[in-house]
Every structure is written in C-alpha cells, then in structure tokens.
Design a protein around this motif. Structure first.
Motif, mmCIF file in Angstrom:
data_model
loop_
_atom_site.group_PDB
_atom_site.id
_atom_site.type_symbol
_atom_site.label_atom_id
_atom_site.label_comp_id
_atom_site.label_asym_id
_atom_site.label_seq_id
_atom_site.Cartn_x
_atom_site.Cartn_y
_atom_site.Cartn_z
ATOM 1 N N MET A 81 -18.400 39.145 -10.452
ATOM 2 C CA MET A 81 -19.795 39.755 -10.491
ATOM 3 C C MET A 81 -20.605 38.603 -11.188
ATOM 4 S SD MET A 81 -20.982 43.681 -11.442
ATOM 5 C CE MET A 81 -19.781 43.767 -12.734
ATOM 6 N N THR A 82 -21.772 38.186 -10.630
ATOM 7 C CA THR A 82 -22.898 37.438 -11.579
ATOM 8 C C THR A 82 -23.877 38.150 -11.331
ATOM 9 O OG1 THR A 82 -23.349 36.467 -9.428
ATOM 10 C CG2 THR A 82 -21.643 35.229 -10.633
ATOM 11 N N THR A 83 -24.340 38.804 -12.710
ATOM 12 C CA THR A 83 -25.318 39.621 -12.879
ATOM 13 C C THR A 83 -26.270 39.145 -14.132
ATOM 14 O OG1 THR A 83 -24.215 41.487 -12.356
ATOM 15 C CG2 THR A 83 -26.095 41.971 -13.567
ATOM 16 N N ALA A 84 -27.473 38.767 -13.923
ATOM 17 C CA ALA A 84 -28.400 38.477 -14.891
ATOM 18 C C ALA A 84 -28.701 39.561 -15.964
ATOM 19 C CB ALA A 84 -29.630 38.046 -14.540
ATOM 20 N N LEU A 85 -28.583 39.088 -17.302
ATOM 21 C CA LEU A 85 -28.432 40.162 -18.365
ATOM 22 C C LEU A 85 -29.793 39.638 -19.179
ATOM 23 C CD1 LEU A 85 -25.121 41.167 -18.910
ATOM 24 C CD2 LEU A 85 -26.358 42.504 -17.924
ATOM 25 N N PRO A 86 -30.490 40.612 -19.886
ATOM 26 C CA PRO A 86 -30.376 42.126 -19.827
ATOM 27 C C PRO A 86 -30.971 42.771 -18.458
ATOM 28 C CG PRO A 86 -32.194 41.423 -21.316
ATOM 29 C CD PRO A 86 -31.469 40.293 -21.048
ATOM 30 N N GLN A 87 -30.419 43.632 -18.140
ATOM 31 C CA GLN A 87 -30.663 44.196 -16.860
ATOM 32 C C GLN A 87 -31.558 45.558 -16.884
ATOM 33 O OE1 GLN A 87 -29.408 43.079 -13.592
ATOM 34 N NE2 GLN A 87 -30.633 44.627 -12.641
ATOM 35 N N VAL A 88 -32.635 45.484 -16.336
ATOM 36 C CA VAL A 88 -33.619 46.929 -16.413
ATOM 37 C C VAL A 88 -32.689 47.935 -15.792
ATOM 38 C CG1 VAL A 88 -35.700 48.092 -16.040
ATOM 39 C CG2 VAL A 88 -35.697 45.722 -16.708
ATOM 40 N N LEU A 89 -32.360 49.035 -16.299
ATOM 41 C CA LEU A 89 -31.699 49.988 -15.637
ATOM 42 C C LEU A 89 -32.638 51.176 -15.125
ATOM 43 C CD1 LEU A 89 -28.755 50.731 -18.271
ATOM 44 C CD2 LEU A 89 -28.808 49.394 -15.984
ATOM 45 N N VAL A 90 -33.676 51.531 -15.943
ATOM 46 C CA VAL A 90 -34.553 52.710 -15.629
ATOM 47 C C VAL A 90 -35.517 52.771 -16.632
ATOM 48 C CG1 VAL A 90 -33.286 54.506 -16.850
ATOM 49 C CG2 VAL A 90 -34.749 55.098 -14.968
ATOM 50 N N ARG A 91 -36.880 53.176 -16.464
ATOM 51 C CA ARG A 91 -37.840 53.567 -17.385
ATOM 52 C C ARG A 91 -37.353 54.893 -17.976
ATOM 53 N NH1 ARG A 91 -42.068 50.865 -17.966
ATOM 54 N NH2 ARG A 91 -43.166 52.384 -19.042
ATOM 55 N N ARG A 92 -37.472 54.711 -19.338
ATOM 56 C CA ARG A 92 -36.951 55.790 -20.176
ATOM 57 C C ARG A 92 -37.771 57.026 -19.952
ATOM 58 N NH1 ARG A 92 -35.468 56.337 -26.831
ATOM 59 N NH2 ARG A 92 -34.471 58.113 -26.334
ATOM 60 N N ALA A 93 -38.817 57.171 -19.537
ATOM 61 C CA ALA A 93 -39.751 58.386 -19.142
ATOM 62 C C ALA A 93 -39.340 58.905 -18.000
ATOM 63 C CB ALA A 93 -41.253 57.729 -19.177
ATOM 64 N N ALA A 94 -38.333 58.226 -17.162
ATOM 65 C CA ALA A 94 -37.997 58.823 -15.883
ATOM 66 C C ALA A 94 -36.508 59.730 -16.260
ATOM 67 C CB ALA A 94 -37.640 57.803 -14.951
ATOM 68 N N LEU A 95 -36.094 59.612 -17.222
ATOM 69 C CA LEU A 95 -34.726 59.969 -17.683
ATOM 70 C C LEU A 95 -34.935 61.607 -18.060
ATOM 71 C CD1 LEU A 95 -33.007 57.304 -19.972
ATOM 72 C CD2 LEU A 95 -32.712 57.861 -17.306
ATOM 73 N N PRO A 96 -34.005 62.587 -17.725
ATOM 74 C CA PRO A 96 -34.187 63.847 -17.898
ATOM 75 C C PRO A 96 -34.034 63.820 -19.697
ATOM 76 C CG PRO A 96 -32.167 63.551 -17.083
ATOM 77 C CD PRO A 96 -32.926 62.227 -16.840
ATOM 78 N N LEU A 97 -34.552 64.670 -20.219
ATOM 79 C CA LEU A 97 -34.488 64.808 -21.713
ATOM 80 C C LEU A 97 -33.222 65.167 -22.106
ATOM 81 C CD1 LEU A 97 -37.801 66.880 -22.872
ATOM 82 C CD2 LEU A 97 -37.448 64.096 -22.714
ATOM 83 N N ASP A 98 -32.518 66.011 -21.499
ATOM 84 C CA ASP A 98 -31.136 66.464 -22.057
ATOM 85 C C ASP A 98 -30.204 66.253 -20.725
ATOM 86 O OD1 ASP A 98 -30.806 66.716 -25.064
ATOM 87 O OD2 ASP A 98 -32.188 68.541 -24.314
ATOM 88 N N GLY A 99 -29.602 65.192 -20.341
ATOM 89 C CA GLY A 99 -29.071 65.066 -19.255
ATOM 90 C C GLY A 99 -28.391 63.763 -18.863
ATOM 91 N N ALA A 100 -27.907 63.370 -17.558
ATOM 92 C CA ALA A 100 -27.215 62.118 -17.247
ATOM 93 C C ALA A 100 -27.533 61.789 -16.071
ATOM 94 C CB ALA A 100 -25.766 62.349 -17.407
ATOM 95 N N VAL A 101 -27.724 60.449 -15.664
ATOM 96 C CA VAL A 101 -27.943 59.800 -14.338
ATOM 97 C C VAL A 101 -27.124 58.609 -14.109
ATOM 98 C CG1 VAL A 101 -30.288 60.736 -14.402
ATOM 99 C CG2 VAL A 101 -29.957 58.341 -15.293
ATOM 100 N N PRO A 102 -26.678 58.493 -12.828
ATOM 101 C CA PRO A 102 -25.656 57.411 -12.644
ATOM 102 C C PRO A 102 -26.944 55.941 -12.397
ATOM 103 C CG PRO A 102 -26.292 58.747 -10.670
ATOM 104 C CD PRO A 102 -26.888 59.221 -11.750
ATOM 105 N N PHE A 103 -25.932 54.926 -12.826
ATOM 106 C CA PHE A 103 -26.616 53.711 -12.307
ATOM 107 C C PHE A 103 -25.606 52.552 -12.031
ATOM 108 C CE2 PHE A 103 -25.552 53.047 -16.763
ATOM 109 C CZ PHE A 103 -24.947 51.880 -16.848
ATOM 110 N N THR A 104 -25.951 51.733 -11.246
ATOM 111 C CA THR A 104 -25.045 50.763 -10.644
ATOM 112 C C THR A 104 -25.872 49.347 -10.746
ATOM 113 O OG1 THR A 104 -24.459 52.245 -8.793
ATOM 114 C CG2 THR A 104 -23.765 49.913 -8.453
ATOM 115 N N VAL A 105 -25.023 48.456 -11.451
ATOM 116 C CA VAL A 105 -25.577 47.092 -11.676
ATOM 117 C C VAL A 105 -24.516 45.998 -10.806
ATOM 118 C CG1 VAL A 105 -25.694 45.261 -13.423
ATOM 119 C CG2 VAL A 105 -26.455 47.521 -13.906
ATOM 120 N N GLY A 106 -25.302 45.248 -10.271
ATOM 121 C CA GLY A 106 -24.277 44.243 -9.257
ATOM 122 C C GLY A 106 -24.125 44.565 -7.936
ATOM 123 N N GLU A 107 -23.456 43.853 -7.004
ATOM 124 C CA GLU A 107 -23.351 44.157 -5.832
ATOM 125 C C GLU A 107 -21.951 43.821 -5.320
ATOM 126 O OE1 GLU A 107 -26.369 41.386 -3.994
ATOM 127 O OE2 GLU A 107 -27.973 42.472 -4.976
ATOM 128 N N GLY A 108 -21.656 43.993 -4.044
ATOM 129 C CA GLY A 108 -20.413 43.712 -3.458
ATOM 130 C C GLY A 108 -19.497 44.877 -3.718
#
Ligand code: FES
Length: 119
Positions: free
Chosen positions: A1-28
């Motif tokens: 996997m070749t992924t440029a870092l750092p990688q933006v995952l999400v804007r913090r303001a979009a996260l739930p205050l108490d919770g969890a969200v999935p993310f995916t980095v890379g392809e294939g």
C-alpha cells in the motif's frame, strides 16, 4: 500500500461528540480500515480489527458501541474495549488491545493520520 502521509481522515467538527466512525485509507484489496473515536473531548484512532479473531469490530458497518455508549464493542463475539486506550476489558480477548494509530488535529480542524501503524 502506498499512501501519502499525513492523511486527512475527517474534519473534527463532523465527528459525533461521544462516538466512533469508520475510516479507510488506501486502495486495493487491503486498505487500512480504522475507527476514529471521540469521547469526553479526546480523540483516538485504532485499526478496525479485533485482537480476538481479527474480525472488523462493526457489524453492521459503523455500529461500534454498546447501546449505552460506554464501550467499543466487537460484534462478532462481544468483546468490550475502552475508548481511551483500546484495551479489551471483557470478552474472549480480555487484557489485549486494539492497535492504536497516531493522529493529530491541524490548525484547520482536520484530523490527520500520521502513520499507518503505531510505533
Ligand atoms: S472477533 Fe472480536 S470478539 Fe471475537
């Protein structure tokens, strides 16, 4: 996997205050699948892979917490994990932990993944 870092995952303001969200980095066939957790103002990121049998935690996808919201939960066999450090506190992998991923928040409020695995 070749992924440029750092990688933006999400804007913090979009996260739930108490919770969890999935993310995916890379392809294939083998991207990094992670979970971003925010609780009591603290952010953590973990690899979305249970230390018991290697399954992803969320089934259905995006459902990471117990109904009371107090724990991360693996849907496969019910292991419970602390938000703050990913340690399994109950279930078949008690005493083991989710793999932590290094993150930070930049001046623009973006949550950045700094590396693909914790050091
Ligand atoms: S795979 Fe997570 S508890 Fe078994």
């Amino acid at each position: 996997m070749t992924t440029a870092l750092p990688q933006v995952l999400v804007r913090r303001a979009a996260l739930p205050l108490d919770g969890a969200v999935p993310f995916t980095v890379g392809e294939g066939d083998w991207p990094l699948r992670g979970v971003l957790v925010q609780r009591a103002g603290a952010l953590q990121a973990y690899v979305n892979r249970c230390p018991h049998a290697g399954h992803r935690l969320d089934l259905p996808v995006g459902k990471f917490t117990t109904p009371d919201g107090l724990w991360l939960r693996c849907a496969s066999h019910g292991a419970l994990f602390r938000f703050s450090d990913g340690e399994c506190v109950a279930g078949p992998c008690a005493g083991r932990a989710l793999q932590s991923l290094p993150i930070t928040v930049d001046a623009d409020g973006n949550v950045l993944l700094l590396a693909l695995a914790a050091e």
